[in-house]
Each structure stands twice: as C-alpha cells, then as structure tokens.
Design an enzyme around this catalytic site. Structure first.
Site, PDB file in Angstrom:
ATOM      1  N   ASP A  38      -0.111 -27.028-158.606  1.00  0.00           N
ATOM      2  CA  ASP A  38      -0.710 -27.452-159.877  1.00  0.00           C
ATOM      3  C   ASP A  38      -2.229 -27.602-159.823  1.00  0.00           C
ATOM      4  O   ASP A  38      -2.869 -27.742-160.864  1.00  0.00           O
ATOM      5  CB  ASP A  38      -0.073 -28.760-160.367  1.00  0.00           C
ATOM      6  CG  ASP A  38      -0.037 -29.843-159.288  1.00  0.00           C
ATOM      7  OD1 ASP A  38      -1.054 -30.020-158.577  1.00  0.00           O
ATOM      8  OD2 ASP A  38       1.002 -30.522-159.167  1.00  0.00           O
ATOM      9  N   GLN A  70       2.154 -28.925-150.923  1.00  0.00           N
ATOM     10  CA  GLN A  70       3.057 -27.843-151.337  1.00  0.00           C
ATOM     11  C   GLN A  70       2.840 -27.496-152.809  1.00  0.00           C
ATOM     12  O   GLN A  70       3.301 -26.466-153.276  1.00  0.00           O
ATOM     13  CB  GLN A  70       4.512 -28.291-151.198  1.00  0.00           C
ATOM     14  CG  GLN A  70       4.933 -28.710-149.816  1.00  0.00           C
ATOM     15  CD  GLN A  70       6.328 -29.290-149.843  1.00  0.00           C
ATOM     16  OE1 GLN A  70       7.307 -28.560-149.882  1.00  0.00           O
ATOM     17  NE2 GLN A  70       6.432 -30.606-149.836  1.00  0.00           N
ATOM     18  N   CYS A  97      -7.798  -2.168-163.857  1.00  0.00           N
ATOM     19  CA  CYS A  97      -7.048  -0.974-163.441  1.00  0.00           C
ATOM     20  C   CYS A  97      -5.702  -0.827-164.117  1.00  0.00           C
ATOM     21  O   CYS A  97      -5.037   0.200-163.964  1.00  0.00           O
ATOM     22  CB  CYS A  97      -6.878  -0.964-161.926  1.00  0.00           C
ATOM     23  SG  CYS A  97      -5.649  -2.156-161.324  1.00  0.00           S
ATOM     24  N   HIS A 151       0.866 -23.339-150.695  1.00  0.00           N
ATOM     25  CA  HIS A 151       1.650 -22.461-151.576  1.00  0.00           C
ATOM     26  C   HIS A 151       0.813 -21.843-152.688  1.00  0.00           C
ATOM     27  O   HIS A 151       1.345 -21.141-153.542  1.00  0.00           O
ATOM     28  CB  HIS A 151       2.835 -23.214-152.185  1.00  0.00           C
ATOM     29  CG  HIS A 151       3.899 -23.554-151.197  1.00  0.00           C
ATOM     30  ND1 HIS A 151       4.879 -24.492-151.439  1.00  0.00           N
ATOM     31  CD2 HIS A 151       4.134 -23.087-149.945  1.00  0.00           C
ATOM     32  CE1 HIS A 151       5.675 -24.584-150.384  1.00  0.00           C
ATOM     33  NE2 HIS A 151       5.242 -23.749-149.468  1.00  0.00           N
ATOM     34  N   GLY A 177       5.857 -38.138-151.395  1.00  0.00           N
ATOM     35  CA  GLY A 177       6.561 -37.486-152.489  1.00  0.00           C
ATOM     36  C   GLY A 177       7.124 -36.126-152.163  1.00  0.00           C
ATOM     37  O   GLY A 177       7.163 -35.258-153.034  1.00  0.00           O
ATOM     38  N   THR A 178       7.560 -35.927-150.936  1.00  0.00           N
ATOM     39  CA  THR A 178       8.144 -34.639-150.577  1.00  0.00           C
ATOM     40  C   THR A 178       9.439 -34.841-149.811  1.00  0.00           C
ATOM     41  O   THR A 178       9.558 -35.772-149.005  1.00  0.00           O
ATOM     42  CB  THR A 178       7.174 -33.792-149.730  1.00  0.00           C
ATOM     43  OG1 THR A 178       7.855 -32.618-149.261  1.00  0.00           O
ATOM     44  CG2 THR A 178       6.620 -34.558-148.546  1.00  0.00           C
TER      45      THR A 178
END
Length: 256
Positions: A110, A107, A157, A125, A195-196
C-alpha cells in the site's frame, strides 16, 4: 503500566538498532482489508471465475490472461482507495530519528510506510502505485487507478502495463532481497513482528534468527501466530494502540 509493555520499553532503552517487520495488520486500522489476498474480498478462496485467487493473481495467469489478473488487481486497489497511513505508520517514521539503525521490512504493497515519512523501508512485495511496462523501460507512479483502463497499456510501446508488485509464483525482486540481506547482515538489537501471520520464511526468518541468538524479539498482534511461542514479549493489541503507548513513553527509551 502493563508488564509486557514495560519489557518492550526496557528492550528499546538498551537498543541502538531496531528492525520492524510489518504485515497486513498494521494497515487494517487504516481500513485496508486484510487479505486472504487483500482480504475480506476473497474469504471464500475462489473468484467469480471459479479459480483460486492465488491463481488469478499469479505470474503465469498474468502472462496468459492479463485482463483477468488486472480485473482482480483493480478490485484490490479500489478496496484500498482513499485510505491513508495511520498513527502506527507515523510513529514508525518518527522512530528513525530515535535509533542509530532503524529499518522497516514490510509485506504490504500500500505504500503507507513511505507516505508516512519512513526512509528506510524494504517493501519486499513492491508498491501497487508503481506501474511499469512489460516490454520497454516506461514506468510511472499513480495515486490511484481511477483513470486506468481495465487492462492498461504502455503509452510508449503499447505493451501491457503491470503494477510493480510480486504476484504469486514470482520471485522477489533481487535488488530488494540484496537490500534486506545487507540490513540483516549488519544486525539489529531488537526485532519486532507487527500485524503479520509470518508465513513467509523471509518474514519470520529475522525474528527466528534473533530469537536463536538470544536477542530481544517482540510481537504486536491481537491474535496468535506461529511466532507467538517464539518471541520473548507479546503485546496482544493492535499496532496503533501499541505504538501510541510506546511513543508516549519515549522519554524512557529515546536515544536520538
């Protein structure tokens, strides 16, 4: 040796394919704040403008007021600037050579997994260092935002640039969803959650599906999550300590 760690080693010794699902906790030991957004930064849930951070960092807000969204993206990037991958990221990269089929689904935005050397990464992500134009095909990769304008524009642009990340309200990138689905269709012998808090269905889904099929599942997290009662092994420790211990015992499970 810890009984839970012994069980993880036993699972790895029988595995030929492994999926590691990672979240903010693996980068916390690199000094990255763990969001309520990208965390610690927005623990009060509201920004100085008086709106929830999820609104400030939403796709609809970026379309209406890109300068406001960019303000908070800059704050997030600055909080992370100078940090680098840690030993857990390094070991995950080394593990690709130990199994026939080894992927990281993260997720995190970094970019640490790829920087540490992992080749099989699904950064679902996106990556905060990749920028693209909202109008033309211009894109670039930047090491940090120190030279970016507060609301950067395309040198080709003149349209607004944006980081190649999924903002709130936005859909996941179809190409990365397809890559994830191909990897999951092939299957894994062991699935790790690292770690989530596992709040998104595409993040907890691989663990839940593996558990439902009776396959080994492992959670590495010092705190409890909604998966803690589902997995068959929990390592109640940080990612760095866990992977240092597993790597030290690699002669007992290494295949490659």
């Amino acid at each position: 040796m810890d009984t839970a760690l012994e069980r993880v080693i036993a699972h790895l010794s029988r595995a030929r394919s492994v999926l590691f699902v990672t979240g903010a906790g693996i980068s916390a030991e690199s000094g990255i704040p763990t969001y309520r957004g990208i965390g610690g930064l927005y623990n009060d849930e509201h920004t100085e403008e008086g709106i929830p951070i999820e609104v400030a960092l939403s796709g609809s807000m970026f379309r209406r007021r890109p300068e406001l969204t960019w303000h908070h993206i800059h704050r997030i990037e600055q909080a992370c600037r100078g940090a680098s991958f840690n030993r857990a990221h390094e070991v995950l990269a080394l593990l690709e050579g130990c199994f026939e089929h080894c992927w990281v689904l993260t997720q995190n935005v970094d970019g640490f997994h790829k920087a540490a050397g992992s080749k099989h990464v699904i950064d679902i992500h996106g990556d905060i260092h990749d920028l693209r134009c909202t109008r033309c095909s211009f894109s670039e990769r930047v090491a940090d935002y120190s030279q970016l304008a507060p609301c950067p524009s395309c040198p080709r642009c003149g349209a607004v640039l944006r980081p190649e990340v999924v903002l709130f309200e936005e859909l996941l990138p179809p190409s990365k969803v397809a890559l994830m689905e191909r990897a999951l269709f092939r299957g894994f012998d062991v699935v790790f959650s690292i770690g989530t808090s596992s709040l998104f269905p595409y993040i907890n889904g691989p663990v839940l599906e593996a558990a439902a099929r009776g396959l080994p599942t492992v959670e590495i997290n010092p705190g409890r999550t909604q998966l803690s009662d589902v997995v068959d092994v929990r390592l109640e420790m940080g990612a760095v300590a866990a992977f240092e211990a597993l790597w030290a015992a690699r002669d007992r499970w290494k295949h490659g």
